[in-house]
Structures are given as C-alpha cells and as structure tokens.
Enzyme design. Structure first.
Site: not given
Ligand code: CAA
Length: 252
Positions: A146, A100, A143, A166
């Site tokens: 999911e 998400a 998400g 999460e």
């Molecule tokens: N939401 C918004 N932006 C996101 C995102 C997310 N879930 N995941 C990645 N991005 C964005 C980053 O902020 C970044 O944007 P900027 O360049 O503007 O900073 C861009 O995507 C690239 O990401 P990274 O620079 O972090 O890329 P990376 O290769 O270093 O890492 C990753 C990749 C491991 C996937 C890392 O981005 C990450 O950990 N993302 C979050 C994953 C996460 O926590 N997901 C769960 C979300 S909560 C949820 O989903 C609740 C639910 O149950 C519905």
C-alpha cells in the site's frame, strides 16, 4: 500507480555527498531531526533528490506507527526544501516493507482503531506535493504494498514481490489497498490477491498494469469517438464521402 521494472538499486546509489550523522544507537540525524526508523539523506549529483530508506531490517521494515510518522516528517522537510525536486522511498534488497507492524497491532481494540483513526496519517505519502518514487525490492506486502502504491511511480527490482496477505491474519487491507490495487492491476487480479493473499512478482505486476492501461485507454478512446458524433464536422466528413466531394470542415 505506474509500475516500472527497473533496477531499484540505480535509484538508491548514494552520492556520498550528504552529511549524515549516525549515532551508536542507530539514530540518524539529518537537517537537525533525529530518526529512529528511517535513514534520510539528500542524494544525487545536485543533491536534489530526497532519499528515505525504511530501516528496521530485523522485522523486514514492518511499518510501525513511529516509522510512518517519521516518513511524514521527512516528507515535510523535503517539501519545504526548495532544492529538492523528487523523493525516493526505498527499503532493502530483502524487503521494501512486510506490512504494518503486526506485533504493534495485535492487541489493539476496535475502540482504539476507530477513535484514533488508526493509519489515517499514512496518507501523508499520497498527499506529497513533490513526486514520490518507490524503489521496491523484496517483500512489499500489506501496508508495504500500500505504501508503494501511494507513491507516484514504482520502480520494482527483480526480487520484488507484491501482495495483500491481510486475509491470512483475519483482516483486510487498511491503507488504501482495496482501492489502489484495483486501479493498479485491475479488479480481477486485485480480488484474487486480496481474497487469497497470493503474491505477484514485478513482471506480473507490470504486465497487469499494462493490460489495465490498455483497457482504460480503449474505454477513453471509445467515449471520445462517440463524442465526435456531436460535431457538425463529423457529419460533414461522412456526408462528403457519401456524396463523393471534398469535405468542407468548419471546426464545428
Ligand atoms: N509485522 C511485524 N513483524 C514482522 C512483520 C510484520 N508485518 N513481517 C515480518 N516480521 C518479523 C517477523 O516476526 C520476524 O521477526 P522475529 O525474528 O522476531 O520472529 C522477522 O520479521 C523476519 O520474518 P520471518 O522470520 O517471518 O521471515 P520469512 O523470510 O520467513 O518470511 C514474510 C517473510 C513472508 C514476509 C513473513 O515475515 C510474513 O508473512 N510477514 C507478514 C506479512 C503480512 O502479513 N503483512 C501484512 C500486515 S497487516 C497490514 O499491513 C495491514 C494494512 O493494510 C496496513
């Protein structure tokens, strides 16, 4: 969730036959509907596969509200289209979806989430009347994982990684992850993934799914075996053996 490790690319090859209008603002129009966050096409030799590609590459296909509403709209259109037999949802090589949209969620309050039933509309995917296949490569996190599990079948590429991270954000899965992951990979691994945020790759997911299926199958078999003890034929079969005669089965 059935999980199969096959080339996700196979499912995503375009037949090039479907008309797709692309404007300079990266809006995709198909069937008279314009999409900002996804690409929607009909594919396959017979144009009978509905194709939805999540298309927010800069944020690894983070699932903002608008994107998920568009996925629902596209599913509505494919469901109403009698030529469509199945739908494929995919992302890119790098990310199916990284969860998400955290930036969109960051400042939400409890009242907004609860009052607006936040994420409820995501369930549309699992309610599809036509089979939905997730073609996953790269990150399928939170998400994203999911969403894949809401689909009927997951085809995972070699670069696929599944996770529910999460907990690292101070929250929990909110779109069915705690329930579907348990059924997909078993309680123990699901607990480990949800409590640590650790990811698993496609092979590990497939192996876990296989083991679970075996365990479930064994449980079912045991119950069916027990139920034969409610039949007269089971009693007759064993009695005949003990009495050294041919069993006289009556289908009872
Ligand atoms: N939401 C918004 N932006 C996101 C995102 C997310 N879930 N995941 C990645 N991005 C964005 C980053 O902020 C970044 O944007 P900027 O360049 O503007 O900073 C861009 O995507 C690239 O990401 P990274 O620079 O972090 O890329 P990376 O290769 O270093 O890492 C990753 C990749 C491991 C996937 C890392 O981005 C990450 O950990 N993302 C979050 C994953 C996460 O926590 N997901 C769960 C979300 S909560 C949820 O989903 C609740 C639910 O149950 C519905």
């Amino acid at each position: 969730m059935a999980l199969l490790c096959r080339s996700a690319a196979l499912l995503c090859k375009s037949s090039r036959a479907a008309p797709l209008a692309v404007s300079a603002a990266h809006k995709y129009t198909t069937g008279g509907v314009t999409y900002d966050y996804i690409v929607v096409e009909k594919r396959g030799e017979k144009q009978n596969v509905g194709f939805i590609q999540l298309n927010r590459p800069k944020v690894l296909n983070a699932l903002c509200d608008g994107l998920m509403l568009e996925v629902g709209k596209a599913l509505d259109a494919f469901e109403a289209d009698k030529d469509i037999g199945a739908v494929v949802i995919t992302g890119s090589d790098r990310a199916f979806a990284a969860g998400a949209d955290i930036k969109e969620m960051q400042n939400r309050t409890f009242q907004e989430c609860y009052g607006g039933n936040f994420l409820a509309h995501w369930n549309r995917v699992s309610m599809s009347k036509k089979p939905v296949i997730a073609a996953v490569n790269g990150f399928a996190l939170g998400g994203g994982c999911e969403l894949a599990m809401m689909c009927d079948i997951i085809y995972a590429g070699e670069k696929a990684h599944f996770g529910q991270p999460e907990i690292l954000l101070g929250t929990i899965p909110g779109a069915g992850g705690t329930q579907r992951l348990t059924r997909a990979v078993g309680k123990s691994l699901a607990m480990e993934m949800v409590l640590t945020g650790d990811r698993i790759n496609a092979q590990e997911a497939k192996q876990a799914a296989y083991e679970l299926t075996l365990a479930e199958g064994n449980r079912l078999e045991k119950r069916l075996f027990h139920s034969t003890f409610a039949t007269e034929d089971r009693k007759e079969g064993m009695t005949a053996f003990v009495e050294k005669r041919k069993a006289d089965f009556q289908d009872k």
